[in-house]
Write a protein that holds these residues in place. Sequence first.
Motif, mmCIF file in Angstrom:
data_model
loop_
_atom_site.group_PDB
_atom_site.id
_atom_site.type_symbol
_atom_site.label_atom_id
_atom_site.label_comp_id
_atom_site.label_asym_id
_atom_site.label_seq_id
_atom_site.Cartn_x
_atom_site.Cartn_y
_atom_site.Cartn_z
ATOM 1 N N HIS A 177 31.970 41.828 41.330
ATOM 2 C CA HIS A 177 33.452 41.829 41.905
ATOM 3 C C HIS A 177 34.323 40.766 41.272
ATOM 4 C CE1 HIS A 177 31.125 43.938 45.108
ATOM 5 N NE2 HIS A 177 32.251 44.542 45.232
ATOM 6 N N ARG A 178 35.617 40.845 41.132
ATOM 7 C CA ARG A 178 36.585 39.929 40.491
ATOM 8 C C ARG A 178 37.471 39.706 41.558
ATOM 9 N NH1 ARG A 178 34.357 43.446 37.066
ATOM 10 N NH2 ARG A 178 33.897 42.959 34.751
ATOM 11 N N ILE A 179 37.869 38.346 41.646
ATOM 12 C CA ILE A 179 38.761 38.053 42.694
ATOM 13 C C ILE A 179 40.349 38.368 42.206
ATOM 14 C CG2 ILE A 179 37.506 36.055 43.419
ATOM 15 C CD1 ILE A 179 39.219 34.296 41.762
ATOM 16 N N TYR A 180 40.389 38.959 41.034
ATOM 17 C CA TYR A 180 41.802 39.324 40.595
ATOM 18 C C TYR A 180 42.312 40.786 40.781
ATOM 19 C CZ TYR A 180 39.596 39.712 36.271
ATOM 20 O OH TYR A 180 38.433 40.078 35.289
ATOM 21 N N VAL A 181 41.125 41.526 41.302
ATOM 22 C CA VAL A 181 41.111 43.207 41.510
ATOM 23 C C VAL A 181 41.734 43.156 42.958
ATOM 24 C CG1 VAL A 181 39.940 45.024 41.741
ATOM 25 C CG2 VAL A 181 39.492 43.591 39.973
ATOM 26 N N PRO A 182 42.749 43.919 43.250
ATOM 27 C CA PRO A 182 43.387 44.157 44.737
ATOM 28 C C PRO A 182 42.175 44.443 45.404
ATOM 29 C CG PRO A 182 44.821 44.769 43.175
ATOM 30 C CD PRO A 182 43.642 44.713 42.272
ATOM 31 N N ASP A 183 42.370 43.788 46.778
ATOM 32 C CA ASP A 183 41.410 44.171 48.104
ATOM 33 C C ASP A 183 39.857 44.048 47.488
ATOM 34 O OD1 ASP A 183 43.402 45.055 49.637
ATOM 35 O OD2 ASP A 183 43.456 46.971 48.657
ATOM 36 N N TRP A 184 39.623 43.150 46.502
ATOM 37 C CA TRP A 184 38.264 42.640 46.194
ATOM 38 C C TRP A 184 37.374 42.253 47.343
ATOM 39 C CZ3 TRP A 184 35.875 38.017 47.022
ATOM 40 C CH2 TRP A 184 36.828 36.994 47.448
ATOM 41 N N ASN A 185 37.909 41.556 48.269
ATOM 42 C CA ASN A 185 37.418 40.964 49.253
ATOM 43 C C ASN A 185 36.639 41.909 50.299
ATOM 44 O OD1 ASN A 185 39.909 41.341 50.140
ATOM 45 N ND2 ASN A 185 40.163 39.201 50.701
ATOM 46 N N LEU A 186 37.574 42.725 50.572
ATOM 47 C CA LEU A 186 37.106 44.032 51.463
ATOM 48 C C LEU A 186 35.932 44.785 50.635
ATOM 49 C CD1 LEU A 186 40.585 45.353 52.938
ATOM 50 C CD2 LEU A 186 38.914 44.057 54.112
ATOM 51 N N SER A 187 36.184 44.944 49.490
ATOM 52 C CA SER A 187 35.134 45.686 48.758
ATOM 53 C C SER A 187 33.909 44.984 48.853
ATOM 54 C CB SER A 187 35.645 46.112 47.398
ATOM 55 O OG SER A 187 34.827 46.483 46.477
ATOM 56 N N PHE A 188 34.063 43.705 48.493
ATOM 57 C CA PHE A 188 32.879 42.690 48.427
ATOM 58 C C PHE A 188 31.835 43.016 49.719
ATOM 59 C CE2 PHE A 188 31.197 38.617 48.795
ATOM 60 C CZ PHE A 188 30.405 38.379 47.733
ATOM 61 N N VAL A 189 32.487 42.712 50.623
ATOM 62 C CA VAL A 189 31.823 42.915 52.141
ATOM 63 C C VAL A 189 31.365 43.929 52.172
ATOM 64 C CG1 VAL A 189 32.152 42.331 54.565
ATOM 65 C CG2 VAL A 189 33.334 40.724 53.123
ATOM 66 N N LYS A 190 32.090 45.011 52.214
ATOM 67 C CA LYS A 190 31.789 46.591 52.318
ATOM 68 C C LYS A 190 30.595 46.713 51.616
ATOM 69 C CE LYS A 190 33.325 51.140 52.085
ATOM 70 N NZ LYS A 190 34.463 52.448 51.754
ATOM 71 N N ASP A 191 30.417 46.602 50.288
ATOM 72 C CA ASP A 191 29.454 46.859 49.468
ATOM 73 C C ASP A 191 28.114 45.967 49.680
ATOM 74 O OD1 ASP A 191 31.138 48.535 47.820
ATOM 75 O OD2 ASP A 191 31.473 47.169 46.208
#
Length: 472
Positions: free
Chosen positions: A403-417
Amino acid sequence: MNNTIQIDIFTDGEESHFLDDIVLPWLERWKHDYSFLGEIKFNTPVNVKTRHGFFMLTPMLRQAFEIRNPDLFFVANINGNAVPLGGIEITAHSPDGSNVEKRYPFLWAGRKYGFSAFIVSPYMKSRANGQTNKLPNRHSERNIDFLQEWDRKKSLIAPLQQILPIKELQDNYSSITSLLGQDLPNLTSLAEYFCNFLAENIKDNSSSTKIPTFVDKMYKLATACKRVTRYTPPSSFIEQGNRWIQIYNTRPDSGHWERGEGQFDSIDGRLMFTLDEAEIKGLTKSLEFWMPQLSKKHAWIIEQAERDHGSKRLRNIVKVLSQYMTVKFSDDLSFDDITLLQSNPRLTLERLDWPSGIFSIIDLLNGEKPTKVARTGLKSPNEYTITEIHKILESTNTYISTHRIYVPDWNLSFVKDILSIPDGSTIIAPRIPKSQIHIWPNNFGQRSVVFAEECTKYQLMAIRQLHRRCFE
């Protein structure tokens, strides 16, 4: 005068390319024009890569050479004083922006520490794919900036900096003269400049109009080079009012221990180029340098700090240039900074590899034996390193977050994954500092996340080996 002027020669390594091409015409011109000022004697070259050679430099030149070692450098001993005449950085590589900017720190040091500095290169190189690289428009413009700055000083002993295409390094010289409508200078003309410059440092106006004539030729050359190219804005750069932001999107798993210096390539020169832009043109700008995938606690960064920054390019960024600009690692980026990156994807262009997500090490190995992958491509690794990489690669419950912090909604994707993988798993997240996590579940169950600032050298090297396995 019967005095002898001693000239010390400093070289970057044992070999000294083009030294005779500079010294012999210099001696000849001195004998012809300046013998009345005394004799000159060139001392045996000294290699500044040795401890002894480095400490033969004056304290001021040591500071300059810590920024960039030139290939050749000359210091005259005049009336008991060490007078830096200047030096030459030599490259036969393509004169495109990257190769010029890689060597630009020598020009920057010349401006800061007051000596003449030249980068000599081909004017144009043709690649195998048919692409032709010329000296870029921005760098030709910078040559003009340097010349105008020299002219404003109204002094023949003012130092001069130039990116100088020369005849000796050009493959197809006739095509260059046809394109530019004029000849390129050669090493003899550069030798004569140093000769005239030395004479001026001994006696005012002894060189007559020779130095202004040289400068005028440089101005005509820079103007011709600029005329046949078009302006291309710097990449990964954005301007917001008086705020300039330069992005370097290096990955944390790019092989820092293998390539060291290569990881930062020409970026210090790019930053110096931008700083000079503001200073020479009298602009009030605040420069920021962002590395959105690299934590300031990255194991290689920490190791470099403990070793007093053996990487000159990293040292230039964090110790030298941080006096003139703000350096931001991924941990330092604000919410607004990240929003800016998300709104301008061109700023974070990178070579395509894994998309943002979580990957199992087993899946990435794809049947390859961890023993083989642990060693592939590494040059003379010690057995301890191989053992530690192997331990990580043979794990059946370890995953890698890309995950990259400059990808939109990365934080949601990070936690979900993370929540989608089995309990008991370990997730290595080298691009995500813990400080950037703003959405945090009560717990991850029995899953363990290793954030960017916690990743070990061997975890990062293991990811590098997997990247090599998948993409190289």
